[in-house]
Design a protein around this motif. Structure first.
Motif, PDB file in Angstrom:
ATOM      1  N   CYS A 188       0.918  -1.266  -0.116  1.00 46.89           N
ATOM      2  CA  CYS A 188      -0.014  -0.082   0.037  1.00 46.89           C
ATOM      3  C   CYS A 188       0.962   1.200  -0.143  1.00 46.89           C
ATOM      4  N   CYS A 218       0.189   3.169   3.714  1.00 42.96           N
ATOM      5  CA  CYS A 218       0.681   2.388   5.132  1.00 42.96           C
ATOM      6  C   CYS A 218       1.805   1.410   4.723  1.00 42.96           C
ATOM      7  N   CYS A 278      -4.270  -0.516   0.077  1.00 42.51           N
ATOM      8  CA  CYS A 278      -4.660  -1.688   0.894  1.00 42.51           C
ATOM      9  C   CYS A 278      -6.411  -1.752   1.141  1.00 42.51           C
ATOM     10  N   HIS A 284      -7.258   1.701   3.007  1.00 39.98           N
ATOM     11  CA  HIS A 284      -7.070   2.940   2.363  1.00 39.98           C
ATOM     12  C   HIS A 284      -7.637   3.266   0.973  1.00 39.98           C
TER      13      HIS A 284
HETATM   14 ZN   LIG Z   1      -2.983   0.981   3.400  1.00 39.56          ZN
END
Ligand SMILES: [Zn+2]
Length: 276
Positions: free
Chosen positions: A153, A156, A182, A185
């Motif tokens: 991601c 993150c 991800c 998100h």
């Molecule tokens: Zn993420």
């Protein structure tokens, strides 16, 4: 006049005057080169075959005042199977146009030449030409310095998909950041930048992305995914390319109409308003 030899593929051919052509070559030795092929449209011209669009040849060029001049040309590969199949030919024209948007005159990048040649061979032979186009788009973005990170991601850093992922999870590709998002998100309904990817579409793109230039035989055998997966993958990469070149590829709609006739008609409209 300085003379030089190059191996190249004709990206574009524009008629000039009564019998000449101006050709744009993507060459292994010098990157993109434009040159005039005098008399190439005469029926008996020795240059005619090698100056056809999407032909790979060996060219002898001489430096001219404004444009270099094709003095000799020899066909190496005319990709004859492409000419017999309109949908594959449309795909090949898209590959050439896409590459042309990412390169500048006289900037050699031999891997891009290898990619274009591989792309044309794939368009002749691939079990699923649409998959070949997606693979080519991924490699083109990578060689141009914009290859998306599809395995973690961009916000993150978490690996996608998670070990305990569900087939119904929704991911996304951030068009502007060029990377996956991800399930926490990804917000394709909230952010125009987020191109939605299902678990299967992410998996498909990851699988394609794992195939380098040396793997074209394997790419040719990758079967077509479901229509839904193909559509999401196409949209994510198309939007990424459009973002990078800040415009549209003219050959895309025709190719799409032949290679993926079932696509929803409005799939490209949301992003066009901001980028095109
Ligand atoms: Zn993420």
């Amino acid at each position: 006049m300085a003379q030089y030899n190059v191996t190249g593929i004709v990206l574009r051919r524009v008629p000039y005057g009564e019998t000449d052509n101006i050709i744009t070559l993507y060459t292994r030795e010098r990157g993109r080169v434009s040159a005039i092929a005098k008399g190439a449209r005469k029926p008996i011209s020795r240059l005619a075959g090698a100056c056809e669009t999407l032909t790979c040849g060996r060219y002898n060029l001489a430096g001219g005042k404004s444009l270099d001049i094709v003095t000799q040309a020899e066909v190496k590969d005319a990709f004859p199977s492409l000419r017999k199949d309109l949908s594959r030919l449309a795909g090949a024209q898209y590959l050439a146009e896409a590459l042309n948007h990412f390169v500048v005159e006289e900037d050699a990048h031999p891997d891009l030449f290898t990619l274009l040649r591989a792309g044309l061979l794939l368009m002749e032979r691939a079990d699923d030409p649409q998959t070949a186009v997606r693979w080519y788009e991924l490699r083109l973005l990578e060689l141009a310095g914009y290859g998306p990170d599809l395995c973690s991601c961009v916000i993150c850093g978490e690996t996608v998909p998670r070990d305990n992922a569900s087939q119904t999870d929704i991911y996304a590709l951030s068009v502007a950041n060029g990377g996956a998002l991800c399930t926490d998100h990804a917000n394709p309904n909230g952010y125009e930048d987020h191109a939605a990817l299902t678990f299967d579409a992410l998996d498909y793109l990851q699988h394609l992305n794992a195939h380098g230039l040396e793997h074209i035989r394997a790419v040719a055998k990758i079967p077509s995914p479901s229509e839904a997966t193909a559509g999401l993958a196409r949209m994510a990469l198309r939007r990424t390319i459009r973002w990078r070149i800040d415009g549209d590829l003219r050959s895309a709609p025709f190719m799409d109409s032949l290679l993926s006739p079932g696509r929803p008609p409005d799939e490209t409209s949301p992003h066009q308003s901001t980028v095109a």
